[in-house]
Motif scaffolding. Structure first.
Motif, PDB file in Angstrom:
ATOM      1  N   ILE A   5       0.840  -1.197   0.000  1.00 39.47           N
ATOM      2  CA  ILE A   5       0.000   0.000   0.000  1.00 39.47           C
ATOM      3  C   ILE A   5       0.874   1.245   0.000  1.00 39.47           C
ATOM      4  O   ILE A   5       2.055   1.187   0.344  1.00 39.47           O
ATOM      5  CB  ILE A   5      -0.957   0.036   1.216  1.00 39.47           C
ATOM      6  CG1 ILE A   5      -0.186   0.082   2.525  1.00 39.47           C
ATOM      7  CG2 ILE A   5      -1.906  -1.135   1.178  1.00 39.47           C
ATOM      8  CD1 ILE A   5      -1.040   0.356   3.734  1.00 39.47           C
ATOM      9  N   GLU A   6       0.253   2.357  -0.377  1.00 36.02           N
ATOM     10  CA  GLU A   6       0.934   3.644  -0.365  1.00 36.02           C
ATOM     11  C   GLU A   6       0.194   4.570   0.593  1.00 36.02           C
ATOM     12  O   GLU A   6      -1.017   4.723   0.500  1.00 36.02           O
ATOM     13  CB  GLU A   6       0.931   4.248  -1.772  1.00 36.02           C
ATOM     14  CG  GLU A   6       1.587   5.606  -1.846  1.00 36.02           C
ATOM     15  CD  GLU A   6       1.481   6.217  -3.234  1.00 36.02           C
ATOM     16  OE1 GLU A   6       1.697   7.430  -3.335  1.00 36.02           O
ATOM     17  OE2 GLU A   6       1.176   5.502  -4.186  1.00 36.02           O
ATOM     18  N   THR A   7       0.948   5.165   1.529  1.00 34.59           N
ATOM     19  CA  THR A   7       0.382   6.149   2.438  1.00 34.59           C
ATOM     20  C   THR A   7       1.490   7.066   2.917  1.00 34.59           C
ATOM     21  O   THR A   7       2.609   6.622   3.187  1.00 34.59           O
ATOM     22  CB  THR A   7      -0.336   5.490   3.643  1.00 34.59           C
ATOM     23  OG1 THR A   7      -0.845   6.510   4.495  1.00 34.59           O
ATOM     24  CG2 THR A   7       0.576   4.601   4.438  1.00 34.59           C
ATOM     25  N   GLY A   8       1.206   8.342   2.982  1.00 27.70           N
ATOM     26  CA  GLY A   8       2.196   9.302   3.445  1.00 27.70           C
ATOM     27  C   GLY A   8       3.403   9.413   2.532  1.00 27.70           C
ATOM     28  O   GLY A   8       4.487   9.754   2.982  1.00 27.70           O
ATOM     29  N   GLN A  11       5.724   3.464   0.717  1.00 28.49           N
ATOM     30  CA  GLN A  11       5.080   2.193   0.416  1.00 28.49           C
ATOM     31  C   GLN A  11       5.377   1.189   1.526  1.00 28.49           C
ATOM     32  O   GLN A  11       6.488   1.145   2.049  1.00 28.49           O
ATOM     33  CB  GLN A  11       5.594   1.648  -0.921  1.00 28.49           C
ATOM     34  CG  GLN A  11       5.271   2.541  -2.085  1.00 28.49           C
ATOM     35  CD  GLN A  11       5.888   2.051  -3.373  1.00 28.49           C
ATOM     36  OE1 GLN A  11       6.495   0.990  -3.417  1.00 28.49           O
ATOM     37  NE2 GLN A  11       5.723   2.827  -4.433  1.00 28.49           N
ATOM     38  N   ILE A  22       3.220   4.615  10.662  1.00 28.61           N
ATOM     39  CA  ILE A  22       3.166   5.460   9.471  1.00 28.61           C
ATOM     40  C   ILE A  22       3.064   6.926   9.867  1.00 28.61           C
ATOM     41  O   ILE A  22       2.923   7.248  11.052  1.00 28.61           O
ATOM     42  CB  ILE A  22       1.963   5.070   8.580  1.00 28.61           C
ATOM     43  CG1 ILE A  22       0.648   5.229   9.336  1.00 28.61           C
ATOM     44  CG2 ILE A  22       2.119   3.664   8.057  1.00 28.61           C
ATOM     45  CD1 ILE A  22      -0.576   4.955   8.497  1.00 28.61           C
ATOM     46  N   LEU A  25      -1.988  10.284  10.842  1.00 31.87           N
ATOM     47  CA  LEU A  25      -3.298  10.400  10.221  1.00 31.87           C
ATOM     48  C   LEU A  25      -4.224  11.118  11.184  1.00 31.87           C
ATOM     49  O   LEU A  25      -4.083  10.990  12.400  1.00 31.87           O
ATOM     50  CB  LEU A  25      -3.873   9.012   9.911  1.00 31.87           C
ATOM     51  CG  LEU A  25      -3.052   8.106   9.000  1.00 31.87           C
ATOM     52  CD1 LEU A  25      -3.688   6.727   8.950  1.00 31.87           C
ATOM     53  CD2 LEU A  25      -2.945   8.698   7.621  1.00 31.87           C
ATOM     54  N   PHE A  35      -7.333   1.948   3.642  1.00 30.47           N
ATOM     55  CA  PHE A  35      -6.324   2.299   2.646  1.00 30.47           C
ATOM     56  C   PHE A  35      -6.813   1.780   1.297  1.00 30.47           C
ATOM     57  O   PHE A  35      -6.997   0.576   1.128  1.00 30.47           O
ATOM     58  CB  PHE A  35      -4.974   1.657   2.991  1.00 30.47           C
ATOM     59  CG  PHE A  35      -4.437   2.072   4.324  1.00 30.47           C
ATOM     60  CD1 PHE A  35      -3.850   3.310   4.498  1.00 30.47           C
ATOM     61  CD2 PHE A  35      -4.519   1.222   5.415  1.00 30.47           C
ATOM     62  CE1 PHE A  35      -3.356   3.693   5.730  1.00 30.47           C
ATOM     63  CE2 PHE A  35      -4.022   1.591   6.650  1.00 30.47           C
ATOM     64  CZ  PHE A  35      -3.438   2.839   6.799  1.00 30.47           C
ATOM     65  N   LYS A  37      -5.244   2.883  -1.710  1.00 27.86           N
ATOM     66  CA  LYS A  37      -4.141   2.973  -2.661  1.00 27.86           C
ATOM     67  C   LYS A  37      -3.290   1.699  -2.557  1.00 27.86           C
ATOM     68  O   LYS A  37      -2.237   1.683  -1.938  1.00 27.86           O
ATOM     69  CB  LYS A  37      -3.293   4.211  -2.398  1.00 27.86           C
ATOM     70  CG  LYS A  37      -4.032   5.505  -2.659  1.00 27.86           C
ATOM     71  CD  LYS A  37      -3.121   6.683  -2.476  1.00 27.86           C
ATOM     72  CE  LYS A  37      -3.853   7.971  -2.798  1.00 27.86           C
ATOM     73  NZ  LYS A  37      -2.974   9.132  -2.630  1.00 27.86           N
ATOM     74  N   TYR A  53      -2.953   1.762  -9.329  1.00 28.78           N
ATOM     75  CA  TYR A  53      -3.532   1.078  -8.177  1.00 28.78           C
ATOM     76  C   TYR A  53      -4.405  -0.079  -8.639  1.00 28.78           C
ATOM     77  O   TYR A  53      -4.978  -0.060  -9.723  1.00 28.78           O
ATOM     78  CB  TYR A  53      -4.367   2.049  -7.327  1.00 28.78           C
ATOM     79  CG  TYR A  53      -3.615   3.275  -6.892  1.00 28.78           C
ATOM     80  CD1 TYR A  53      -2.502   3.169  -6.075  1.00 28.78           C
ATOM     81  CD2 TYR A  53      -3.996   4.538  -7.308  1.00 28.78           C
ATOM     82  CE1 TYR A  53      -1.786   4.283  -5.689  1.00 28.78           C
ATOM     83  CE2 TYR A  53      -3.288   5.666  -6.922  1.00 28.78           C
ATOM     84  CZ  TYR A  53      -2.194   5.529  -6.118  1.00 28.78           C
ATOM     85  OH  TYR A  53      -1.476   6.642  -5.733  1.00 28.78           O
ATOM     86  N   LYS A  58      -9.277  -2.951  -1.036  1.00 27.03           N
ATOM     87  CA  LYS A  58      -9.096  -2.036   0.093  1.00 27.03           C
ATOM     88  C   LYS A  58      -8.518  -2.791   1.277  1.00 27.03           C
ATOM     89  O   LYS A  58      -8.768  -3.985   1.449  1.00 27.03           O
ATOM     90  CB  LYS A  58     -10.420  -1.387   0.491  1.00 27.03           C
ATOM     91  CG  LYS A  58     -10.982  -0.482  -0.575  1.00 27.03           C
ATOM     92  CD  LYS A  58     -12.247   0.187  -0.132  1.00 27.03           C
ATOM     93  CE  LYS A  58     -12.761   1.068  -1.254  1.00 27.03           C
ATOM     94  NZ  LYS A  58     -13.936   1.808  -0.871  1.00 27.03           N
TER      95      LYS A  58
END
Length: 104
Positions: A5-8, A11, A22, A25, A35, A37, A53, A58
């Motif tokens: 996944i990708e966040t901030g 990966q 992470i 949030l 998430f 992405k 994506y 999810k």
């Protein structure tokens, strides 16, 4: 079974039961976060690679805690004037426990 996944802007490789640290949030402790992405998914049916994506996939997680990380010291050595700087920085983070992968 795992996913990437990708966040901030970063990966992470996740599977059910993992705890991620992470970037912060804006979600309260104990609440659910989703998430969407998902870049890659490896399941029983094989490998799914998104562009960018994976559609319809999810990852659900629960916020365990929010806090500040250890202090990082930033030092600027002296230049011609022999003036140096030493600063400290503590980055905010959110710990998320992965509960389930939906659509995989």
């Amino acid at each position: 079974m795992y996913a990437v996944i990708e966040t901030g802007g970063k990966q992470f490789k996740v599977k059910v039961g993992d705890v991620l640290k992470i970037a912060k949030l804006n979600v309260e402790q104990g609440n659910e976060v989703v998430f969407d992405k998902v870049l890659l998914f490896q399941g029983n049916e094989g490998l799914k690679i998104g562009s960018p994506y994976v559609e319809g996939l999810k990852i659900k997680g629960e916020v365990v805690e929010t806090g500040k990380d250890k202090k990082v010291l930033v030092y600027r050595p002296p230049s011609k004037k022999a003036i140096h700087r030493l600063k400290g920085h503590r980055q905010w983070y959110t710990k998320v426990k992965i509960k389930e992968i939906i659509g995989g």
